[in-house]
Scaffold this motif. Structure first.
Motif, PDB file in Angstrom:
ATOM      1  N   TYR A 138       0.832  -1.178   0.000  1.00  0.00           N
ATOM      2  CA  TYR A 138       0.000   0.000   0.000  1.00  0.00           C
ATOM      3  C   TYR A 138       0.878   1.243   0.000  1.00  0.00           C
ATOM      4  O   TYR A 138       1.874   1.294   0.702  1.00  0.00           O
ATOM      5  N   ARG A 139       0.458   2.270  -0.734  1.00  0.00           N
ATOM      6  CA  ARG A 139       1.215   3.515  -0.760  1.00  0.00           C
ATOM      7  C   ARG A 139       0.637   4.461   0.290  1.00  0.00           C
ATOM      8  O   ARG A 139      -0.572   4.635   0.387  1.00  0.00           O
ATOM      9  N   ALA A 140       1.511   5.052   1.075  1.00  0.00           N
ATOM     10  CA  ALA A 140       1.071   5.941   2.148  1.00  0.00           C
ATOM     11  C   ALA A 140       1.966   7.163   2.214  1.00  0.00           C
ATOM     12  O   ALA A 140       3.121   7.132   1.789  1.00  0.00           O
ATOM     13  N   ARG A 141       1.393   8.229   2.762  1.00  0.00           N
ATOM     14  CA  ARG A 141       2.142   9.470   2.965  1.00  0.00           C
ATOM     15  C   ARG A 141       2.142   9.759   4.461  1.00  0.00           C
ATOM     16  O   ARG A 141       1.122   9.602   5.135  1.00  0.00           O
ATOM     17  N   LEU A 142       3.283  10.172   4.958  1.00  0.00           N
ATOM     18  CA  LEU A 142       3.423  10.519   6.376  1.00  0.00           C
ATOM     19  C   LEU A 142       2.684  11.817   6.661  1.00  0.00           C
ATOM     20  O   LEU A 142       2.873  12.814   5.964  1.00  0.00           O
ATOM     21  N   LEU A 143       1.817  11.802   7.661  1.00  0.00           N
ATOM     22  CA  LEU A 143       1.105  13.003   8.068  1.00  0.00           C
ATOM     23  C   LEU A 143       1.779  13.684   9.251  1.00  0.00           C
ATOM     24  O   LEU A 143       1.937  14.890   9.272  1.00  0.00           O
ATOM     25  N   MET A 144       2.155  12.875  10.265  1.00  0.00           N
ATOM     26  CA  MET A 144       2.803  13.452  11.448  1.00  0.00           C
ATOM     27  C   MET A 144       3.471  12.377  12.292  1.00  0.00           C
ATOM     28  O   MET A 144       3.086  11.216  12.254  1.00  0.00           O
ATOM     29  N   ASN A 145       4.478  12.794  13.041  1.00  0.00           N
ATOM     30  CA  ASN A 145       5.099  11.934  14.036  1.00  0.00           C
ATOM     31  C   ASN A 145       4.269  12.024  15.308  1.00  0.00           C
ATOM     32  O   ASN A 145       3.821  13.103  15.685  1.00  0.00           O
ATOM     33  N   GLU A 146       4.078  10.896  15.951  1.00  0.00           N
ATOM     34  CA  GLU A 146       3.362  10.872  17.213  1.00  0.00           C
ATOM     35  C   GLU A 146       4.283  10.304  18.282  1.00  0.00           C
ATOM     36  O   GLU A 146       5.439  10.027  18.031  1.00  0.00           O
ATOM     37  N   GLU A 147       3.780  10.112  19.474  1.00  0.00           N
ATOM     38  CA  GLU A 147       4.588   9.607  20.583  1.00  0.00           C
ATOM     39  C   GLU A 147       4.884   8.119  20.427  1.00  0.00           C
ATOM     40  O   GLU A 147       4.214   7.409  19.679  1.00  0.00           O
ATOM     41  N   ASN A 148       5.876   7.648  21.166  1.00  0.00           N
ATOM     42  CA  ASN A 148       6.228   6.226  21.264  1.00  0.00           C
ATOM     43  C   ASN A 148       6.552   5.593  19.909  1.00  0.00           C
ATOM     44  O   ASN A 148       6.090   4.497  19.594  1.00  0.00           O
ATOM     45  N   ASN A 149       7.348   6.278  19.086  1.00  0.00           N
ATOM     46  CA  ASN A 149       7.770   5.762  17.783  1.00  0.00           C
ATOM     47  C   ASN A 149       6.600   5.438  16.862  1.00  0.00           C
ATOM     48  O   ASN A 149       6.666   4.509  16.062  1.00  0.00           O
ATOM     49  N   CYS A 150       5.521   6.179  16.985  1.00  0.00           N
ATOM     50  CA  CYS A 150       4.367   5.997  16.114  1.00  0.00           C
ATOM     51  C   CYS A 150       4.274   7.155  15.134  1.00  0.00           C
ATOM     52  O   CYS A 150       4.747   8.258  15.399  1.00  0.00           O
ATOM     53  N   ILE A 151       3.673   6.878  13.983  1.00  0.00           N
ATOM     54  CA  ILE A 151       3.442   7.894  12.975  1.00  0.00           C
ATOM     55  C   ILE A 151       1.999   7.797  12.497  1.00  0.00           C
ATOM     56  O   ILE A 151       1.387   6.731  12.545  1.00  0.00           O
ATOM     57  N   LYS A 152       1.448   8.903  12.045  1.00  0.00           N
ATOM     58  CA  LYS A 152       0.118   8.910  11.442  1.00  0.00           C
ATOM     59  C   LYS A 152       0.333   9.008   9.938  1.00  0.00           C
ATOM     60  O   LYS A 152       1.073   9.868   9.461  1.00  0.00           O
TER      61      LYS A 152
END
Length: 75
Positions: free
Chosen positions: A1-15
């Motif tokens: 799946y192709r995805a684009r990074l929206l934002m960095n979140e806490e605990n090594n998570c990304i949206k």
């Protein structure tokens, strides 16, 4: 799946947003990989849209959709 990074979140998570469906999810950073450049040339398949009218349950759906929709034929 192709995805684009929206934002960095806490605990090594990304949206991220999947560019071919529009779904948004939060993932672990180690689940996000670079895209092969050949796939980056393809345009995104998801497009932003909004509903101009929403069926409130009292109006039959057939009254909200133009008649041409029901009588359409392949081009």
């Amino acid at each position: 799946y192709r995805a684009r990074l929206l934002m960095n979140e806490e605990n090594n998570c990304i949206k991220i947003v999947y560019i071919d469906s529009g779904n948004i999810e939060t993932k672990q950073i180690d689940q996000f990989y670079p895209l092969d450049p050949s796939f980056a040339q393809l345009p995104a398949q998801a497009i932003g849209c909004t509903l101009s009218e929403v069926n409130d349950g009292r109006t039959p759906l057939s009254h909200m959709i133009p008649m041409g929709f029901f009588h359409s034929r392949p081009i």
